[in-house]
Design an enzyme around this catalytic site. Structure first.
Site, PDB file in Angstrom:
ATOM      1  CG  PHE A  99      27.239  80.855  57.816  1.00 60.84           C
ATOM      2  CD1 PHE A  99      28.189  81.822  58.091  1.00 60.84           C
ATOM      3  CD2 PHE A  99      26.108  80.766  58.623  1.00 60.84           C
ATOM      4  CE1 PHE A  99      28.025  82.694  59.167  1.00 60.84           C
ATOM      5  CE2 PHE A  99      25.931  81.637  59.701  1.00 60.84           C
ATOM      6  CZ  PHE A  99      26.894  82.611  59.970  1.00 60.84           C
ATOM      7  CG  ASP A 202      47.124  78.510  63.039  1.00 60.18           C
ATOM      8  OD1 ASP A 202      47.643  78.861  64.107  1.00 60.18           O
ATOM      9  OD2 ASP A 202      46.844  79.318  62.135  1.00 60.18           O
TER      10      ASP A 202
HETATM   11  P1  ADP Z   1      41.560  84.016  58.573  1.00 60.20           P
HETATM   12  O1  ADP Z   1      42.365  82.969  57.886  1.00 60.20           O
HETATM   13  O2  ADP Z   1      41.476  85.288  57.846  1.00 60.20           O
HETATM   14  O3  ADP Z   1      41.911  84.192  60.049  1.00 60.20           O
HETATM   15  P2  ADP Z   1      39.324  82.314  59.349  1.00 60.20           P
HETATM   16  O4  ADP Z   1      39.142  81.098  58.522  1.00 60.20           O
HETATM   17  O5  ADP Z   1      39.961  82.119  60.692  1.00 60.20           O
HETATM   18  O6  ADP Z   1      40.059  83.449  58.508  1.00 60.20           O
HETATM   19  O7  ADP Z   1      37.897  82.992  59.515  1.00 60.20           O
HETATM   20  C1  ADP Z   1      37.763  84.238  60.181  1.00 60.20           C
HETATM   21  C2  ADP Z   1      36.646  84.170  61.198  1.00 60.20           C
HETATM   22  O8  ADP Z   1      35.431  83.865  60.525  1.00 60.20           O
HETATM   23  C3  ADP Z   1      36.825  83.070  62.231  1.00 60.20           C
HETATM   24  O9  ADP Z   1      37.534  83.519  63.350  1.00 60.20           O
HETATM   25  C4  ADP Z   1      35.402  82.712  62.577  1.00 60.20           C
HETATM   26  O10 ADP Z   1      34.905  83.618  63.549  1.00 60.20           O
HETATM   27  C5  ADP Z   1      34.647  82.974  61.286  1.00 60.20           C
HETATM   28  N1  ADP Z   1      34.444  81.725  60.494  1.00 60.20           N
HETATM   29  C6  ADP Z   1      35.375  80.923  59.935  1.00 60.20           C
HETATM   30  N2  ADP Z   1      34.825  79.911  59.258  1.00 60.20           N
HETATM   31  C7  ADP Z   1      33.488  80.072  59.380  1.00 60.20           C
HETATM   32  C8  ADP Z   1      32.353  79.339  58.888  1.00 60.20           C
HETATM   33  N3  ADP Z   1      32.505  78.252  58.118  1.00 60.20           N
HETATM   34  N4  ADP Z   1      31.124  79.788  59.209  1.00 60.20           N
HETATM   35  C9  ADP Z   1      30.957  80.900  59.984  1.00 60.20           C
HETATM   36  N5  ADP Z   1      31.980  81.635  60.466  1.00 60.20           N
HETATM   37  C10 ADP Z   1      33.239  81.234  60.166  1.00 60.20           C
END
Ligand code: ADP
Length: 298
Positions: A99, A202
């Protein structure tokens, strides 16, 4: 239902990453557009970010796990460390990673982000593509390796998405115009032999942030090796990154002739993918770039 899912998640994480997660505090952050997302906090342990989806998402999470490992070679980025991927008792698929507390990219971090992107694009391969097919959003992104960039891009990116769009009912006249563009695409590459650079794949602004120290963070990749211009084009499709990002990027990577001509071709891939994922709202964007491309090709 949520309580049951919560204990399935914490049990799975505790079984695989250590007992202290058994009593972790868990909360649904739900920020994703495709997945449910959860955060886990356990005393004295790194906090975790968990993506949960239906069973069919397993291979998508496996590919994302592999891509995050690859992306971590770009050391100027803070890329979340992928930890485990698998299936819960109730057969939901999950991906567990580090996270990172995210904050929007501030002006003071823009040059660091530009330099990090340049460093990532300076990681090169001898051929274009990737060993395995992967995903962009929920769409399949066909790969394999090729020594010819425009052939790879036309076949594995444009033609593939056009095929899906034709099944979803894109009208025949527009489809024929796109087929013409694909046939004549070599014209865009007469003097352009790009490096096979590591691409995020992406790179819209929603997949870029900074951590609490202002270090750039990227996630949710559709990674493969190809023309770095494709990432830069994508980064400008839904509201560009800050001016300072591009200034720093082009201070480290030389801009190549014809970049503006190729941009609509590279955008076309993502607009087709958006049409295939989200429907007719994106037809206008497809029509716009198709017109632009046909105009250039006269
Ligand atoms: P999806 O494929 O559903 O769009 P993402 O991987 O983009 O999912 O994650 C959704 C959101 O979660 C991201 O836009 C970001 O705000 C948050 N996020 C993604 N990875 C992390 C992480 N490792 N730690 C904290 N927040 C994250």
């Amino acid at each position: 239902m949520n309580k049951e899912l919560e204990s399935h998640i914490t049990d799975y994480v505790a079984d695989n990453l250590g007992e202290s997660y058994r009593s972790a505090r868990i909360r649904r952050s739900g920020a994703g557009c495709i997945n449910e997302t959860w955060e886990l906090y356990a005393e004295g342990q790194p906090s975790l970010f968990v993506k949960i989806g239906r069973k069919g998402f397993s291979s998508m999470y496996q590919r994302e796990y592999e891509a995050l490992i690859e992306l971590r070679k770009a050391r100027k980025f803070h890329v979340p460390e992928p930890l485990i991927t698998g299936l819960l008792e109730d057969e939901c698929a999950l991906l567990v990673m580090e996270f990172i507390p995210l904050t929007p990219v501030r002006r003071s971090s823009e040059s660091m982000l530009g330099e990090a992107l340049a460093e990532m694009h300076n990681i090169v391969n001898t051929e274009y593509g990737l060993t395995e097919d992967n995903y962009i959003g929920r769409s399949i992104q066909p790969n394999g390796w090729s020594s010819n960039w425009w052939q790879f891009f036309c076949e594995k990116r444009l033609s593939y998405q056009l095929g899906v769009a034709m099944e979803s009912g894109i009208h025949q006249e527009l489809a024929s115009q796109i087929q013409d563009i694909i046939q004549r695409a070599p014209e865009f590459f007469v003097s352009h032999q790009p490096t096979a650079s590591m691409l995020h794949g992406d790179l819209w602004s929603g997949n870029v942030s900074t951590d609490s120290h202002g270090v750039p963070v990227i996630y949710d990749p559709a990674l493969y090796y190809g023309d770095p211009e494709t990432d830069i084009a994508m980064s400008q499709m839904f509201g560009a990154l800050g001016h300072g990002v591009y200034e720093a990027y082009y201070g480290n990577i030389s801009s190549v002739e014809g970049v503006e001509l190729r941009r609509p071709l590279y955008d076309l891939y993502h607009w087709l993918n958006h049409f295939n994922l989200f429907g007719v709202t994106y037809l206008g964007q497809i029509n716009r770039v198709v017109k632009q491309l046909l105009h250039c090709m006269k």
